[in-house]
Design an enzyme around this catalytic site. Sequence first.
Site, short mmCIF file in Angstrom:
data_model
loop_
_atom_site.label_atom_id
_atom_site.label_comp_id
_atom_site.label_asym_id
_atom_site.label_seq_id
_atom_site.Cartn_x
_atom_site.Cartn_y
_atom_site.Cartn_z
N ASP A 145 -10.76 2.90 -17.43
CA ASP A 145 -10.57 2.07 -16.19
C ASP A 145 -10.12 2.95 -15.18
O ASP A 145 -8.74 3.27 -15.35
CB ASP A 145 -10.53 0.65 -16.48
CG ASP A 145 -10.79 -0.15 -15.12
OD1 ASP A 145 -11.75 0.22 -14.54
OD2 ASP A 145 -10.23 -1.25 -15.04
N ASN A 176 -22.31 -3.18 -16.03
CA ASN A 176 -22.08 -2.29 -14.85
C ASN A 176 -23.37 -1.91 -14.28
O ASN A 176 -23.64 -1.18 -13.14
CB ASN A 176 -21.38 -0.83 -15.50
CG ASN A 176 -20.22 -0.80 -15.80
OD1 ASN A 176 -19.66 -0.26 -16.85
ND2 ASN A 176 -19.36 -1.75 -15.01
C1 IPE Z 1 -14.34 3.00 -14.75
O1 IPE Z 1 -13.75 3.13 -13.49
C2 IPE Z 1 -15.84 3.59 -14.96
C3 IPE Z 1 -16.70 2.39 -15.52
C4 IPE Z 1 -16.22 1.08 -15.32
C5 IPE Z 1 -18.00 2.86 -15.72
P1 IPE Z 1 -14.16 2.29 -12.53
O2 IPE Z 1 -15.19 2.74 -11.81
O3 IPE Z 1 -14.27 0.77 -13.00
O4 IPE Z 1 -12.80 2.15 -11.21
P2 IPE Z 1 -12.03 1.15 -10.42
O5 IPE Z 1 -11.79 -0.08 -11.67
O6 IPE Z 1 -13.13 0.62 -9.44
O7 IPE Z 1 -10.97 1.73 -10.24
MG MG Z 2 -13.14 -0.66 -13.17
#
Ligand code: IPE
Ligand code: MG
Length: 261
Positions: free
Chosen positions: A32, A80
Amino acid sequence: MAARSRTSRERSEPAPGPGGPQAPLHVAIVMDGNGRWAQKRGLPRTLGHRAGVEALKRTVAAAPGLGVRWLTVFGFSTENWSRPAAEVSELMALPKRYFDADLKRLEREGVRVRALGRRQGLAPDVVALLDEAERRTAGNDRFFLQVAFNYGGQADIADAARRLAEAAAEGRLDPASIDEKVFAGGLSTAGLPPADLIVRPSGEQRLSNFLLWEAAYAELVFQDVLWPDYDEASLAAAIAAFRARDRRFGGAVSDDVLVAG
Ligand code: IPE
Ligand code: MG
């Protein structure tokens, strides 16, 4: 008294026992912080996800040397899909980015790859890629890398329940025989050891639907580093935190702790 003695143990050597002085065998990571990493640099989130692939390569390379044998990473959750379409398509391109760069090395270095989660819902080319990674590494057993992609802990539990119910309805399974072990055999993580350590970088402190069943007795470690900056030192720090924990798996505080206290 017991609590005080545990504190003193945390400062000294951890006790022997399951996961005691050893490294955690099965580490699971919620990758994350990609978006925030990019934002901090004034870059599009896409570049944060690409930098995250580099962090994954570093972490997989570092894990065996730190005593880890199973590494499970959360790449894309069943939730997601609610992100903007452009970001979802970038995330869907990440397995190709990763395996194009690293599958040969994984194959050569004895890493067995397994994809966790629902294949259903993924584009055929992504499914083909995950299948290929599994097939090409199926004979390996030096290290085990699980990539959770289109994975949700609740979805996985619901899928397992449905499969068991179908088997029971068809007379292939006696409902009375369903216990924790039988149930676990229906999950996409069937056959994996339970998670010893679940790590979440980026400062967030929640599981976000990752390994709900498998996390039963996992130690949770939260780190402030953003995933694209994750490296060997970050993993070593998470493992050091794990080693300082007193794992009892629901048992009592052991006698030596009481004596020591
Ligand atoms: C992790 O980074 C990737 C996935 C969840 C697929 P994020 O995209 O969640 O990054 P932040 O939380 O917005 O910083
Ligand atoms: Mg995230």
